[in-house]
Design an enzyme around this catalytic site. Structure first.
Site, short mmCIF file in Angstrom:
data_model
loop_
_atom_site.label_atom_id
_atom_site.label_comp_id
_atom_site.label_asym_id
_atom_site.label_seq_id
_atom_site.Cartn_x
_atom_site.Cartn_y
_atom_site.Cartn_z
N GLU A 200 0.84 -1.20 0.00
CA GLU A 200 0.00 0.00 0.00
C GLU A 200 0.87 1.24 0.00
OE1 GLU A 200 -1.73 -0.98 4.08
OE2 GLU A 200 -1.20 1.12 4.40
N LYS B 189 -8.08 -3.92 10.42
CA LYS B 189 -6.68 -3.70 10.74
C LYS B 189 -6.62 -3.31 12.22
CE LYS B 189 -3.65 0.18 9.96
NZ LYS B 189 -3.03 1.08 9.00
O1 LIG Z 1 -2.14 4.62 8.39
C1 LIG Z 1 -2.03 3.50 7.94
O2 LIG Z 1 -2.78 3.07 7.05
C2 LIG Z 1 -0.97 2.64 8.48
O3 LIG Z 1 -0.73 1.59 7.93
C3 LIG Z 1 -0.27 3.07 9.73
C4 LIG Z 1 1.24 2.87 9.80
O4 LIG Z 1 1.92 3.45 8.74
C5 LIG Z 1 1.60 1.45 9.95
O5 LIG Z 1 1.14 1.10 11.20
C6 LIG Z 1 3.05 1.14 9.82
O6 LIG Z 1 3.68 1.14 11.05
P1 LIG Z 1 5.12 0.53 11.25
O7 LIG Z 1 5.12 -0.85 10.64
O8 LIG Z 1 5.29 0.50 12.73
O9 LIG Z 1 6.06 1.46 10.56
#
Ligand SMILES: O=C(O)C(=O)C[C@H](O)[C@H](O)COP(=O)(O)O
Length: 214
Positions: free
Chosen positions: A43, A132
């Site tokens: 994504e 999610k």
């Molecule tokens: O807003 C969204 O749709 C997300 O996916 C939120 C964050 O970007 C992910 O949670 C990635 O977080 P990390 O793997 O800890 O870098």
């Protein structure tokens, strides 16, 4: 692509790569490095300038090799723009009924962000295809297993703080797949042009998830 096929592709990948702050100059190399390592769902987050153009570019460049979606989608306008650019799934950090409605209108898979059982059930009632759990790192794998107790029908993608060290714990807790940003698409590696290292990270994630599923 149907939402069923998109769901199957996310499960098959095991990891949905989160490309936050991607740059047009490096986004295709980054995505190809992920695909080479077996991560075939990714994504582009909508908070990045030029995100819709990058979604279109990746959809064209990767074709059937990967599932390309939009992340950090907060409102139906953003969902519509991403879908028009070719997004095959939409992921959100929060739950907004309008986003789910828009995705369903165009037959695109939607994964809203939830934390509590009430939010998860509300998201399903609105038509979410999976949820999610975000931010997963503040609750950990036990939260996923606990949700799956009374709500076994929920399909859960924990995201936020997921790494090769804990991805297996989430899968064993009942997650269908995980979302991973910084531990997978390391911006320093991208900026240094070290795409082979991103492929290695992808392989590492894939290995632990495959073993957890056995
Ligand atoms: O807003 C969204 O749709 C997300 O996916 C939120 C964050 O970007 C992910 O949670 C990635 O977080 P990390 O793997 O800890 O870098």
């Amino acid at each position: 692509m149907s939402t069923t096929d998109a769901f199957a592709a996310m499960r098959e990948s095991g990891v949905v790569a989160v490309l936050r702050g991607a740059q047009p100059e490096t986004v295709v190399d980054t995505a190809e490095a992920l695909v080479a390592g077996g991560v075939t769902a990714l994504e582009v987050t909508a908070d990045t300038a030029g995100a819709t153009d990058m979604i279109a570019t990746l959809s064209e460049a990767l074709g059937d090799d990967a599932l390309v979606g939009a992340g950090t989608v907060l409102d139906s306008e953003t969902a519509r723009a991403a879908i028009a650019a070719g997004a095959e799934f939409v992921v959100c950090p929060s739950f907004d009924e309008g986003v789910v409605e828009t995705c369903n209108r165009y037959g695109v898979l939607c994964a809203p962000g939830v934390m509590t059982p009430t939010e998860a059930v509300n998201a399903y009632e609105a038509g979410a295809d999976l949820v999610k759990v975000f931010p997963a790192k503040t609750v950990g794998p036990d939260h996923v297993a606990a949700l799956k107790g009374p709500l076994g029908h929920l399909e859960i993608m924990p995201t936020g703080g997921v790494s090769p060290d804990n991805a297996a714990d989430y899968i064993e807790a009942g997650a269908v797949c995980v979302g991973a940003g910084s531990a997978l698409v390391d911006r320093d590696l991208v900026e240094a042009g070290e795409f082979d290292a991103i492929t290695e990270r992808a392989e590492e994630f894939r290995d632990v998830i495959e073993r957890a599923r056995e």
